[in-house]
Design a protein around this motif. Structure first.
Motif, mmCIF file in Angstrom:
data_model
loop_
_atom_site.group_PDB
_atom_site.id
_atom_site.type_symbol
_atom_site.label_atom_id
_atom_site.label_comp_id
_atom_site.label_asym_id
_atom_site.label_seq_id
_atom_site.Cartn_x
_atom_site.Cartn_y
_atom_site.Cartn_z
ATOM 1 N N VAL A 106 -4.493 -4.977 8.938
ATOM 2 C CA VAL A 106 -4.224 -4.699 10.349
ATOM 3 C C VAL A 106 -2.775 -5.112 10.594
ATOM 4 O O VAL A 106 -2.373 -6.202 10.185
ATOM 5 C CB VAL A 106 -5.169 -5.496 11.271
ATOM 6 N N LEU A 107 -2.012 -4.233 11.238
ATOM 7 C CA LEU A 107 -0.608 -4.532 11.541
ATOM 8 C C LEU A 107 -0.441 -4.610 13.056
ATOM 9 O O LEU A 107 -0.862 -3.705 13.778
ATOM 10 C CB LEU A 107 0.311 -3.448 10.974
ATOM 11 N N VAL A 108 0.141 -5.704 13.498
ATOM 12 C CA VAL A 108 0.383 -5.889 14.928
ATOM 13 C C VAL A 108 1.872 -6.073 15.145
ATOM 14 O O VAL A 108 2.500 -6.922 14.503
ATOM 15 C CB VAL A 108 -0.387 -7.124 15.460
ATOM 16 N N ASP A 109 2.447 -5.244 16.021
ATOM 17 C CA ASP A 109 3.855 -5.396 16.378
ATOM 18 C C ASP A 109 3.939 -5.260 17.895
ATOM 19 O O ASP A 109 3.907 -4.147 18.431
ATOM 20 C CB ASP A 109 4.701 -4.322 15.678
ATOM 21 N N GLY A 110 4.005 -6.393 18.579
ATOM 22 C CA GLY A 110 3.979 -6.362 20.040
ATOM 23 C C GLY A 110 2.665 -5.769 20.515
ATOM 24 O O GLY A 110 1.592 -6.253 20.142
ATOM 25 N N ILE A 165 3.051 -8.806 12.471
ATOM 26 C CA ILE A 165 2.009 -9.594 11.799
ATOM 27 C C ILE A 165 1.145 -8.662 10.952
ATOM 28 O O ILE A 165 0.673 -7.627 11.445
ATOM 29 C CB ILE A 165 1.102 -10.306 12.833
ATOM 30 N N LEU A 166 0.957 -9.005 9.700
ATOM 31 C CA LEU A 166 0.037 -8.253 8.853
ATOM 32 C C LEU A 166 -1.152 -9.138 8.517
ATOM 33 O O LEU A 166 -0.997 -10.188 7.891
ATOM 34 C CB LEU A 166 0.718 -7.781 7.567
ATOM 35 N N TYR A 167 -2.329 -8.721 8.951
ATOM 36 C CA TYR A 167 -3.565 -9.380 8.533
ATOM 37 C C TYR A 167 -3.871 -8.864 7.133
ATOM 38 O O TYR A 167 -4.045 -7.652 6.934
ATOM 39 C CB TYR A 167 -4.694 -9.102 9.531
ATOM 40 N N ASP A 168 -3.929 -9.786 6.183
ATOM 41 C CA ASP A 168 -3.678 -9.433 4.797
ATOM 42 C C ASP A 168 -4.710 -10.067 3.869
ATOM 43 O O ASP A 168 -5.220 -11.160 4.129
ATOM 44 C CB ASP A 168 -2.273 -9.977 4.457
ATOM 45 N N TYR A 169 -4.992 -9.352 2.782
ATOM 46 C CA TYR A 169 -5.753 -9.945 1.679
ATOM 47 C C TYR A 169 -4.975 -9.674 0.400
ATOM 48 O O TYR A 169 -4.650 -8.520 0.101
ATOM 49 C CB TYR A 169 -7.160 -9.347 1.604
ATOM 50 N N VAL A 170 -4.692 -10.716 -0.346
ATOM 51 C CA VAL A 170 -3.733 -10.614 -1.449
ATOM 52 C C VAL A 170 -4.187 -9.644 -2.538
ATOM 53 O O VAL A 170 -3.360 -9.031 -3.215
ATOM 54 C CB VAL A 170 -3.430 -12.027 -2.031
ATOM 55 N N ALA A 208 -0.808 4.835 8.325
ATOM 56 C CA ALA A 208 -0.109 4.786 9.617
ATOM 57 C C ALA A 208 0.960 3.692 9.594
ATOM 58 O O ALA A 208 2.055 3.865 10.145
ATOM 59 C CB ALA A 208 -1.122 4.524 10.739
ATOM 60 N N MET A 209 0.635 2.594 8.942
ATOM 61 C CA MET A 209 1.615 1.498 8.846
ATOM 62 C C MET A 209 2.831 1.928 8.023
ATOM 63 O O MET A 209 3.963 1.568 8.344
ATOM 64 C CB MET A 209 0.952 0.265 8.220
ATOM 65 N N LEU A 210 2.576 2.704 6.960
ATOM 66 C CA LEU A 210 3.697 3.199 6.152
ATOM 67 C C LEU A 210 4.595 4.085 7.000
ATOM 68 O O LEU A 210 5.829 3.983 6.955
ATOM 69 C CB LEU A 210 3.193 3.986 4.931
ATOM 70 N N VAL A 211 3.975 4.975 7.784
ATOM 71 C CA VAL A 211 4.759 5.857 8.656
ATOM 72 C C VAL A 211 5.584 5.027 9.632
ATOM 73 O O VAL A 211 6.781 5.286 9.839
ATOM 74 C CB VAL A 211 3.822 6.819 9.432
ATOM 75 N N TYR A 212 4.979 4.006 10.193
ATOM 76 C CA TYR A 212 5.662 3.172 11.179
ATOM 77 C C TYR A 212 6.863 2.458 10.543
ATOM 78 O O TYR A 212 7.985 2.522 11.054
ATOM 79 C CB TYR A 212 4.678 2.157 11.762
ATOM 80 N N LEU A 213 6.628 1.797 9.415
ATOM 81 C CA LEU A 213 7.701 1.042 8.758
ATOM 82 C C LEU A 213 8.821 1.974 8.301
ATOM 83 O O LEU A 213 10.009 1.663 8.455
ATOM 84 C CB LEU A 213 7.143 0.269 7.550
ATOM 85 N N ALA A 248 8.720 -4.670 2.103
ATOM 86 C CA ALA A 248 9.734 -5.273 1.228
ATOM 87 C C ALA A 248 10.830 -4.267 0.918
ATOM 88 O O ALA A 248 12.021 -4.590 0.955
ATOM 89 C CB ALA A 248 9.074 -5.768 -0.063
ATOM 90 N N LEU A 249 10.439 -3.019 0.643
ATOM 91 C CA LEU A 249 11.423 -2.003 0.246
ATOM 92 C C LEU A 249 12.394 -1.676 1.370
ATOM 93 O O LEU A 249 13.560 -1.381 1.126
ATOM 94 C CB LEU A 249 10.705 -0.728 -0.224
ATOM 95 N N VAL A 250 11.894 -1.707 2.617
ATOM 96 C CA VAL A 250 12.793 -1.391 3.740
ATOM 97 C C VAL A 250 13.374 -2.666 4.363
ATOM 98 O O VAL A 250 14.102 -2.589 5.356
ATOM 99 C CB VAL A 250 12.105 -0.546 4.836
ATOM 100 N N GLY A 251 13.045 -3.815 3.790
ATOM 101 C CA GLY A 251 13.640 -5.064 4.275
ATOM 102 C C GLY A 251 13.062 -5.563 5.588
ATOM 103 O O GLY A 251 13.730 -6.265 6.335
ATOM 104 N N GLU A 252 11.807 -5.203 5.861
ATOM 105 C CA GLU A 252 11.146 -5.686 7.085
ATOM 106 C C GLU A 252 10.370 -6.959 6.755
ATOM 107 O O GLU A 252 9.588 -6.991 5.812
ATOM 108 C CB GLU A 252 10.190 -4.611 7.604
ATOM 109 N N ARG A 253 10.586 -8.019 7.537
ATOM 110 C CA ARG A 253 9.871 -9.266 7.279
ATOM 111 C C ARG A 253 8.493 -9.218 7.932
ATOM 112 O O ARG A 253 8.373 -8.849 9.112
ATOM 113 C CB ARG A 253 10.665 -10.450 7.832
ATOM 114 N N LEU A 254 7.461 -9.581 7.191
ATOM 115 C CA LEU A 254 6.110 -9.598 7.744
ATOM 116 C C LEU A 254 5.634 -11.038 7.867
ATOM 117 O O LEU A 254 5.890 -11.853 6.989
ATOM 118 C CB LEU A 254 5.136 -8.848 6.824
ATOM 119 N N ASP A 255 4.939 -11.308 8.949
ATOM 120 C CA ASP A 255 4.262 -12.593 9.084
ATOM 121 C C ASP A 255 2.841 -12.372 8.550
ATOM 122 O O ASP A 255 2.024 -11.704 9.186
ATOM 123 C CB ASP A 255 4.260 -12.988 10.573
#
Lengths: 280, 213, 204
Positions: free
Chosen positions: B55-59, B2-7, B68-73, B20-27
């Protein structure tokens, strides 16, 4: 000198929900510093010469620096039952307020600027539509505007041919009516209310009245902000910044009939703040 | 995920772009950053006390820094991190540089677009300093036949720096004087699965002119 | 000597299929290279709604405006209007064009009717273009180079260099050329230092 006709019109100056107690918020209208605040008398707007005429409507505060020539234009849908009213906030743009309105009236740019959302190649053709300056209400109207859209609204799934109507009821405001994906036979209503800070700088306040009970408010706002921000980089790169009312300066086609009528209407009424009369 | 996001947020876009570049789907969970200031609300700060986006939440994992999110993805997908000691160190250098871009060009953009109160001349000046450093680096890379920031291919360094650079004109800083930066941005925008954000339009030339309908 | 010509960029910065903005005698231009390599320089303004054409996109031998996709051929004439796909655009819809040639890896724009050819700098290759607030005098002082017809010329520890200067009201654009045997990385860093020192003088 600002023409009296310009001073006597209504302009949006802020979101009503955001107006707080004194000292309030300082902003500008037609180059003049103004302040918005809320006191026991309600929402007030003061300028260098005292209180301005104020109207609160469609989520926004409207002010007039001169003597209002008429009441603020009506949007009957604003009180229609079942609609969600959405204040979309503000975006500042370095362009003429009139260019911001004209861009809002334009559909031919959808495939290139709002790619895969409001338009996509090869569906670029703009079919003939109807335009008139309605003498009774003194508004510019475009009707029977049709355009193919990959994702017409936040609630739209897949591509549809969307029908639009556009109106310009005030020099720096426009309201559009478009096919409502959620409710056949009804129109979604989207307004842009443009605050002329100066002739080459404006604050744009988008506003919506939608039939959509599903989509979260934040998504509705962000969809509209996304669309408008795609336009912003165009608006800040048009030369000249002022809207040319000299017919020789820019070349319209049949797809631009709404803009042609808007420019003619502005010229006829002397609403030339943000416009350029002769090629510089 | 889940990405808490502002466009309109450049930092949120970094994460959307990387995914998008690594093909990971985000909610995507839209947060009403403007006009609602929802990111400063008590309920949002229950999630992220700093009151910032994204904010990125994964489990059980919760990340509040876009780098940090870039490193994770990137680590999950493989690649994108720079290989070897030199490249890995250089990637870290550019991640730090991307924070300077946010504090300069990013703040200029928030000022010009959303009325953020900042010393606009100072942040623009700092932004130009950043652009000059970037231009000089990329010019040297081009002498060596490279186009990306580190090594031969794109890394998270490019993704971290790209948004605030590409959006610099939104804050009144033109990119006309930086030919190497423009070609670098073009290389990023030409990557397979690249996605745009408002202010960065589609490279229509990547598709041939359409046949008449 | 080609004094009717002004350098607006370097060939290496404008690959095929790309458009870029440039300044020529205070005028804003869109300079672009078609897929086949043909170079054009136009007024940076679409005749339709005034949008900058340097933001446009190149497909084949055409440049299209990013706003409404109006397509222009290399002659400057509009050849397609997407909103009216069946319309043959009238000949009056035409981007304003300028004389534009390449010589020695430098892109030059000339005044209408320029009869001579742009200058050549034998033995030099293009290095990079850099813009600065500093003027020619400050750059001459900071670089220690000799004044020449089109700019500054001389040698540095990194090798020989030629700085072609194009000045406008708001900035000086330096199109730097390096002697063939020069160390390009070292010369590029030297140029950054020259700009910093010249600007320090302007501020001081």
């Amino acid at each position: 000198m600002i023409p009296q006709a310009v001073l006597d019109e209504w302009y949006p100056v802020g979101m009503a929900a955001q107006v707080g107690p004194p000292p309030g918020r300082e902003t500008m209208l037609l180059g003049q510093p103004i302040t918005l605040f809320r006191d026991s008398a309600g929402i007030r707007v003061t300028g260098p010469d005292g209180d301005l005429a104020v109207t609160v409507a469609y989520g926004h505060v409207w002010a007039c620096l001169g003597t209002p020539a008429h009441a603020l234009f009506p949007i009957p849908e604003a009180t229609q039952e079942g609609r969600r009213l959405v204040d979309c906030g503000v975006v500042r743009v370095k362009c003429s307020p009139l260019r911001a309105v004209e861009n809002f009236l334009d559909i031919a740019h959808f495939p290139f600027v709002h790619t895969d959302i409001l338009g996509a190649e090869p569906h670029t053709e703009v079919a003939r539509y109807e335009v008139q300056i309605r003498e009774d209400s003194d508004e510019v109207w475009a009707t029977k505007v049709h355009f193919y859209q990959p994702q017409a609204a936040k609630s739209a799934e897949g591509g549809i041919v969307t029908e639009y109507m556009y109106r310009v009821p005030a020099p720096t405001a426009s309201v559009l009516y478009k096919t409502c994906p959620a409710r056949a036979g009804e129109w979604d209503v989207i307004g842009i209310f443009v605050q002329p800070l100066t002739e080459e700088l404006c604050d744009v306040w988008p506003w919506m009245a939608l039939f959509d009970d599903e989509t979260p408010m934040a998504d509705l706002i962000q969809f509209q902000q996304m669309i408008f921000l795609q336009d912003r980089s165009i608006l800040e790169n048009q030369i000249p910044r002022l809207l040319p009312l000299d017919p020789g300066m820019e070349i319209p086609t049949q797809a631009d009939l709404t803009s042609v009528a808007y420019r003619r209407w502005l010229k006829r009424k002397g609403l030339t703040y943000g416009a350029q009369m002769v090629a510089a | 995920m889940i990405l808490y996001d502002y466009v309109l947020s450049a930092s949120c876009y970094k994460v959307r772009l990387m995914a998008a570049l690594v093909g990971e789907r985000l909610d995507l969970q839209a947060v009403d950053f403007h006009p609602g200031r929802e990111h400063k609300s008590a309920s949002f700060r229950d999630l992220n006390p700093a009151g910032t986006l994204p904010v990125l939440v994964d489990g059980d994992l919760l990340l509040t820094e876009s780098t940090a999110m870039l490193v994770y993805l990137a680590t999950k997908a493989g690649g994108w991190m720079g290989s070897g000691a030199v490249n890995a160190a250089q990637v870290q250098g550019w991640l730090a540089f991307s924070a300077r871009l946010g504090a300069s060009l990013g703040m200029a953009r928030l000022h010009d677009m959303l009325h953020y109160p900042v010393d606009i001349a100072a942040v623009r000046r700092a932004g130009v300093d950043c652009l000059r450093e970037l231009e000089s680096h990329l010019t040297e890379a081009r002498f060596a036949g490279r186009i990306f920031l580190v090594g031969d291919g794109p890394t998270i360094a490019d993704i971290a720096c790209f948004p605030n650079v590409a959006l610099a004109p939104d804050g009144g800083v033109a990119l006309d004087d930086y030919p190497s930066i423009r070609l670098w941005m073009r290389a990023i925008r030409s990557l397979e699965r690249f996605i745009e954000m408002p202010g960065i339009h589609r490279l229509h030339e990547l598709k041939p002119a359409p046949e008449a309908v | 000597m080609g004094t009717e010509w002004v350098a607006v960029g370097l060939s290496r910065d404008l690959p095929a299929g790309v458009a870029m903005p440039a300044l020529w005698q205070g005028r804003e231009l869109a300079v672009w290279r078609s897929a086949s390599g043909k170079l054009s320089a136009w007024n940076d303004r679409c005749p339709h709604r005034g949008m900058r054409l340097s933001h446009g996109f190149v497909r084949g031998e055409t440049l299209a405006c990013i706003y409404h996709g109006w397509v222009y051929g290399t002659s400057g004439s509009c050849i397609h209007i997407p909103a009216h796909p069946d319309l043959v655009p009238p000949a009056t819809i035409k981007a304003e064009t300028f004389l534009c040639v390449e010589a020695g890896g430098v892109i030059w724009v000339g005044a209408a009717g320029a009869t001579d050819t742009p200058p050549e700098f034998a033995g030099y290759v293009p290095l990079r273009s850099v813009a600065t607030q500093a003027d020619a005098a400050a750059l001459a002082q900071a670089s220690g180079l000799e004044q020449a017809a089109q700019g500054l010329l001389g040698s540095t520890a990194a090798g020989g260099v030629c700085l072609i200067l194009s000045t406008s009201q708001t900035k000086t654009t330096i199109h730097a050329l390096a002697a063939k045997e020069a160390d390009r990385v070292a010369l590029s860093r030297w140029l950054d230092g020259v700009v910093r020192r010249a600007e320090e003088r302007v501020l001081a």
